[in-house]
Design an enzyme around this catalytic site. Structure first.
Site, short mmCIF file in Angstrom:
data_model
loop_
_atom_site.label_atom_id
_atom_site.label_comp_id
_atom_site.label_asym_id
_atom_site.label_seq_id
_atom_site.Cartn_x
_atom_site.Cartn_y
_atom_site.Cartn_z
NE ARG A 224 -4.22 -1.53 0.14
CZ ARG A 224 -4.34 -2.56 -0.71
NH1 ARG A 224 -3.41 -2.80 -1.60
NH2 ARG A 224 -5.41 -3.34 -0.67
CG HIS A 272 -3.26 -0.83 -6.75
ND1 HIS A 272 -3.75 -0.24 -5.61
CD2 HIS A 272 -3.31 -2.17 -6.51
CE1 HIS A 272 -4.09 -1.17 -4.73
NE2 HIS A 272 -3.84 -2.36 -5.27
P1 NDP Z 1 -1.70 -11.56 5.00
O1 NDP Z 1 -2.62 -11.00 6.01
O2 NDP Z 1 -1.88 -12.98 4.55
O3 NDP Z 1 -0.19 -11.42 5.50
C1 NDP Z 1 0.27 -10.30 6.15
C2 NDP Z 1 1.68 -10.55 6.65
O4 NDP Z 1 2.20 -9.34 7.20
C3 NDP Z 1 1.72 -11.61 7.77
O5 NDP Z 1 2.85 -12.42 7.62
C4 NDP Z 1 1.84 -10.74 9.03
O6 NDP Z 1 2.51 -11.37 10.10
C5 NDP Z 1 2.68 -9.60 8.52
N1 NDP Z 1 2.52 -8.42 9.37
C6 NDP Z 1 1.38 -7.73 9.65
N2 NDP Z 1 1.63 -6.73 10.50
C7 NDP Z 1 2.95 -6.79 10.79
C8 NDP Z 1 3.81 -6.04 11.63
N3 NDP Z 1 3.37 -5.01 12.37
N4 NDP Z 1 5.10 -6.39 11.68
C9 NDP Z 1 5.58 -7.44 10.97
N5 NDP Z 1 4.81 -8.20 10.14
C10 NDP Z 1 3.51 -7.87 10.07
O7 NDP Z 1 -1.78 -10.58 3.74
P2 NDP Z 1 -1.59 -10.93 2.19
O8 NDP Z 1 -0.29 -11.61 2.01
O9 NDP Z 1 -2.82 -11.61 1.67
O10 NDP Z 1 -1.57 -9.46 1.56
C11 NDP Z 1 -0.63 -8.50 1.97
C12 NDP Z 1 -1.01 -7.15 1.40
O11 NDP Z 1 -0.73 -7.08 0.00
C13 NDP Z 1 -2.49 -6.77 1.47
O12 NDP Z 1 -2.85 -6.32 2.75
C14 NDP Z 1 -2.60 -5.69 0.42
O13 NDP Z 1 -2.38 -4.42 1.01
C15 NDP Z 1 -1.46 -5.99 -0.56
N6 NDP Z 1 -1.94 -6.40 -1.88
C16 NDP Z 1 -1.54 -5.66 -2.97
C17 NDP Z 1 -1.94 -6.02 -4.23
C18 NDP Z 1 -1.45 -5.26 -5.44
O14 NDP Z 1 -1.92 -5.52 -6.54
N7 NDP Z 1 -0.52 -4.36 -5.29
C19 NDP Z 1 -2.82 -7.16 -4.47
C20 NDP Z 1 -3.19 -7.87 -3.27
C21 NDP Z 1 -2.76 -7.48 -2.02
P3 NDP Z 1 1.88 -12.66 10.86
O15 NDP Z 1 1.96 -13.77 9.83
O16 NDP Z 1 2.76 -12.87 12.00
O17 NDP Z 1 0.46 -12.29 11.19
C1 OXD Z 2 -5.89 -6.16 -2.92
C2 OXD Z 2 -5.40 -5.27 -3.98
O1 OXD Z 2 -5.75 -5.85 -1.74
O2 OXD Z 2 -5.70 -5.51 -5.17
O3 OXD Z 2 -6.45 -7.23 -3.27
O4 OXD Z 2 -4.68 -4.32 -3.68
#
Ligand code: NDP
Ligand code: OXD
Length: 309
Positions: A224, A272
């Site tokens: 993001r 994006h």
């Molecule tokens: P998940 O919720 O599956 O994974 C999030 C990860 O981040 C987990 O490993 C979590 O740790 C870690 N995390 C969260 N907070 C912290 C913190 N404070 N410190 C350290 N680690 C942290 O999310 P996804 O993998 O499904 O997606 C990640 C992000 O990707 C989405 O939230 C979205 O913003 C972005 N995205 C972007 C897209 C694009 O096209 N650019 C498309 C889809 C998603 P833990 O495992 O310990 O909980």
């Molecule tokens: C998502 C994205 O969060 O597309 O799925 O950014």
């Protein structure tokens, strides 16, 4: 019971068609058409207008049509007692992984530099790097980060990952929490941000973090825009601590044409679109939750409101 689709882009009709072709028995409305508000039990949303979710007295589930849910928490009118679900989908993860690998390969082979040189008919070589020469560090080892890490390991990279809780993933050196961050950054040549945007991670990609990376590190933000402090990124690129950045996400989308990122020679931008929800692939999990609501079963892919993801 019925579903309302709320999103401000041009994709409502496509989502409605996909839902109805998967199950012609259900009732699905666009929020823009006349619809019985009291019948709505599920809102399938993406960047909804703030306030729009408060109109449904019998709403039982807010389903994000994406993996991220930060935009939902930004709306103070979202009812607190209603569960939020998000998408966890194999294509969302593999498309993201392919995007990240493509960026890293292009950078290893200096494609961005050569593209700029081509516009000036400039014939000039630049030393390339090999897979064996670099370590990739992934912030966030969730659905997307873990698969991206595993694919990078398969491709032969040294891979490190950082998450909130401890993880054990074959081939990936893992670090957790605030105490593990510095050690994780120390050897990271390519930093990939795949964190959710939460109060804890907002602005995490700032000068003090960049300074912990080795000189010449490259930053890839596919999570993001709110993770990045824009002026800090520009400063660290301009003082040559960072060699470049690839950005898919921004504080404001579309990014205003006056923003300094557009013309920066060390920044490679995509709109994006690293990974997009594939309706055919994700509709089964949405309909599964719709059925779960009806049967009063537990929902899948529920967001932890306390953690914010
Ligand atoms: P998940 O919720 O599956 O994974 C999030 C990860 O981040 C987990 O490993 C979590 O740790 C870690 N995390 C969260 N907070 C912290 C913190 N404070 N410190 C350290 N680690 C942290 O999310 P996804 O993998 O499904 O997606 C990640 C992000 O990707 C989405 O939230 C979205 O913003 C972005 N995205 C972007 C897209 C694009 O096209 N650019 C498309 C889809 C998603 P833990 O495992 O310990 O909980
Ligand atoms: C998502 C994205 O969060 O597309 O799925 O950014």
């Amino acid at each position: 019971m019925a579903i309302v689709l709320i999103r401000q882009d041009s994709k409502i009709a496509a989502w409605k068609d996909a839902l109805l072709s998967a199950n012609p028995q259900i009732k699905v409305y666009s929020y823009l058409e006349e619809h019985p508000k009291e019948e709505i039990t599920m809102a399938l949303i993406w960047k909804h207008p703030k306030g729009s979710l408060a109109l449904y007295p019998n709403l039982k589930c807010i389903a994000s049509a994406g993996a991220g849910v930060d935009y939902i928490f930004e709306d103070p009118t979202v009812p607190e007692h209603i569960p939020i679900t998000r998408l966890v989908d194999p294509y969302l993860a593999s498309d993201m992984s392919e995007h990240v690998l493509a960026v890293i390969f292009a950078e290893l082979k200096n494609f961005n530099t050569y593209k700029i040189q081509q516009t000036k008919a400039l014939w000039k070589t630049k030393e390339y790097r090999r897979i064996a020469d670099v370590t990739v560090g992934i912030m966030g080892l969730g659905a997307l980060g873990a698969l991206t890490g595993k694919d990078l390991v398969k491709a032969g990279f040294s891979v490190q990952g950082w998450s909130r809780s401890e993880k054990a993933i074959d081939g990936i050196t893992t670090f957790a929490g605030d105490s593990g961050l510095q050690e994780f950054l120390k050897k990271t040549d390519f930093l990939v941000c795949l964190l959710p945007l939460t109060p804890d991670t907002s602005g995490i990609l700032n000068s003090s973090l960049f300074k912990e990376l080795p000189k010449g590190a490259y930053v890839i933000n596919v999570a993001r825009g709110g993770h990045v402090v824009d002026n800090d990124l520009l400063e660290q690129l301009d003082n040559n601590h960072l060699s470049g950045a690839c950005l898919d996400v921004y504080h404001q989308e579309p990014l205003p044409s006056s923003h300094a990122f557009w013309k920066h020679p060390k920044i490679f931008m995509t709109p994006h679109y690293a990974s997009v929800s594939d309706t055919n692939s994700v509709i089964p999990q949405i309909l599964e939750n719709y059925k779960n609501l009806d049967k009063r079963n537990a929902l899948i892919n529920v967001v932890n409101r306390e953690k914010g993801y």
